[in-house]
Enzyme design. Sequence first.
Site, PDB file in Angstrom:
ATOM      1  N   ASN A 204       0.942  -1.119   0.143  1.00 17.73           N
ATOM      2  CA  ASN A 204       0.046  -0.100  -0.015  1.00 17.73           C
ATOM      3  C   ASN A 204       0.858   1.145  -0.145  1.00 17.73           C
ATOM      4  O   ASN A 204       2.172   1.179  -0.044  1.00 17.73           O
ATOM      5  CB  ASN A 204      -1.008   0.052   1.068  1.00 17.73           C
ATOM      6  CG  ASN A 204      -0.210  -0.053   2.590  1.00 17.73           C
ATOM      7  OD1 ASN A 204       1.020   0.558   2.667  1.00 17.73           O
ATOM      8  ND2 ASN A 204      -1.018  -0.741   3.391  1.00 17.73           N
ATOM      9  N   GLU A 207       3.446   1.448   2.736  1.00 17.65           N
ATOM     10  CA  GLU A 207       4.629   0.249   2.587  1.00 17.65           C
ATOM     11  C   GLU A 207       5.570   0.690   1.642  1.00 17.65           C
ATOM     12  O   GLU A 207       6.954   0.461   1.765  1.00 17.65           O
ATOM     13  CB  GLU A 207       3.827  -1.109   2.590  1.00 17.65           C
ATOM     14  CG  GLU A 207       3.022  -1.344   3.710  1.00 17.65           C
ATOM     15  CD  GLU A 207       2.090  -2.461   3.289  1.00 17.65           C
ATOM     16  OE1 GLU A 207       1.601  -3.100   4.196  1.00 17.65           O
ATOM     17  OE2 GLU A 207       1.902  -2.875   2.284  1.00 17.65           O
ATOM     18  N   ASP A 277      -6.753  -7.995   0.513  1.00 15.18           N
ATOM     19  CA  ASP A 277      -6.732  -9.406   0.372  1.00 15.18           C
ATOM     20  C   ASP A 277      -7.597  -9.883  -0.864  1.00 15.18           C
ATOM     21  O   ASP A 277      -7.160 -10.774  -1.857  1.00 15.18           O
ATOM     22  CB  ASP A 277      -7.382 -10.192   1.407  1.00 15.18           C
ATOM     23  CG  ASP A 277      -6.598 -10.168   2.637  1.00 15.18           C
ATOM     24  OD1 ASP A 277      -5.351  -9.940   2.637  1.00 15.18           O
ATOM     25  OD2 ASP A 277      -7.152 -10.087   3.800  1.00 15.18           O
TER      26      ASP A 277
END
Length: 494
Positions: A204, A207, A277
Site C-alpha cells: 500500500n 509500505e 486480500d
Amino acid sequence: MKSSYQHIINKFNSSKVLVIGDVILDSYLKGDSTRLSPEAPVPVVNVLTKEEAVGGAANIALNLCALGAEVTFLSAVGSDEEGQRAIDILKEKGIGTDFIVKEEGRRTTVKTRVMAKAQILARFDQGTQQAIQLDTQKKLEKVLLERFDDFEAVVIGDYYQGILTPYIVSVLQKLQQSSPKLLSVDSKELTAFRDLRPTLVKPNYFEAMKLAGLEYQSSSRVSQAEITGKALFEKTGAEIIALSLDAEGALIFEEGELSYRADAYNVPAPNVVGAGDTFISAFTLSLLNNADIGSATELAIAAATVAIQKDDTAPCYNSELKAFFTSNSKMVTDTEELKQIADIYRSQGKKIVFTNGCFDILHSGHVSYLNRSKELGDVLIVALNCDESVQRLKGPDRPINPLDDRIEVLSGLSSIDHVISFGHHNEDSPVELIKAARPDIYAKGGDYTKETLPEASLVEELGGKIEFVSFVPDHSTTRIIHRINNGGQLRQPA
C-alpha cells in the site's frame, strides 16, 4: 460486460492455488451502548451478537475460493479451541485444511473487536507471535516438497504471526528455482521475500514509501508514488508491483517501470477491511489466466470494489465480479446476469423498479413515464420486447426500429439503469425476468389494472408491489406513425 473480462473470470474456476501464511480469527462482539460505566469513563456495551471470521492469509484463501479457484491452505494454529474454530470456518467455505498444523503450546491469534452498532470501541489481541517450532516447520516443508507441483500459483500472506520463517522461505526458494510458479506476496516486510523473485507484490502507499525511503504525504500521493518504481523493484525483486492507493486507485510497475494507472470507483462509506486480500486474489487469478496487466488491474479493482460495499468483511464472489461489469454497463444479456445484478443491488439496500414494453419510437410520453417509474425506487430495469414479440403484439409492420436501435436509445436515458430483451422464445410476458429480478416495484402504464395485468400475482407472490404510472395524454407510438403516414396531420386513424 466486456467479453474479455467474462472470458478471464470464467477461467478462474480451473485454477489451483496454494496459500501459505497466517491464520487470524476475527471475533466481533456487537451490541448497543447507551451509558457510561460508573466504574470508569468508558461506554457499557450490551452485547447482542458474537460473530467470527478468519483474517490474515486465511482471508486471502477465502477470496480465492469465492472467485472460483481450488484452494489449499498451508499454515499452523494453536492446539486450542480458537484454532479449531478457524479451521471449521475455512472448511465450511470449501478451503482445503488438511495441511493446517496444530502446534502444541501455541495460541491461535485472535483479534476481538467490541462494537456499538458500527463503531469499534476497543480491540483485544491474543496469540503467539513467535516463529513456529522446528518440528512444525518440517511438517510444512514435507507438504511443500510433496505437493508443490500440484499447484499453478502460490500466494503468500505474511502477517507477522511466525509462519513464514526464513527456513520456510528458503524451501520455497529452492522449489521456485526447480519448478517456478506464479508467486504473489502480500507482506509488510516484502524485502524478506526478495530472493523468491515474486511475480506480484502488493504494497500500500505507506509500505511503498517506507521501502522507497520517502516521507508520507497527505496530498499529491499519486505523483510521489509514480517515481518509486525503481526503488520498489530493487527492494522487492518483483516482476509486477501493484501499489494500491485506496480511493486514488492503483499504480502498476513492471520491472520498476510504471506501466498502468487505474482509478478507483467511488463507494460511499466503504468497509475497506480485507480489501487488499480481495485485490491480490483477483489480480493473481487474472494473471494466472493470461490477462494482460490492464485487465488484471481492472478486475482486481472491481473485485475490491464489490467487497468494500458489504457491511461486514466479505469476499467478492465469481458471480458478483461478472455482474459488476454488467452493472456498470446498461445492457444485460440473460436472466442469470439479471439475477446477479439484482442480488447485488439488494445487498446494498437499493429498491429495484421493473417495467417492460416495446418502446418502438421513443417519445416524450415514454420519457415522462420512465422518469416517473425511476422515482419509485433506486434502480430502474427495463425489459424490452424483441422484434418478433413486437410483431406478434403490434402486427407485421412493427417494430419501426429494430431491437438494437431501441436498446441504444433507451440506454441513453439517465433514468434507466439496465435494459434486457425478452420474447425470443415465443413468450410475450416478462415472467422469467421478473422471477430473476424480484423487483420491489413493478411499474406499468395507467391503462392497465391489477385484474388485467397477468404478472400481478407473481410480483406480489415475490414480495413486490404494483404501481400504475399515468401516461401523458395523446402521446403514443401508434399516433405518431399515423401522423407520419398522413403527412403530419394530427388525424386519428379510422
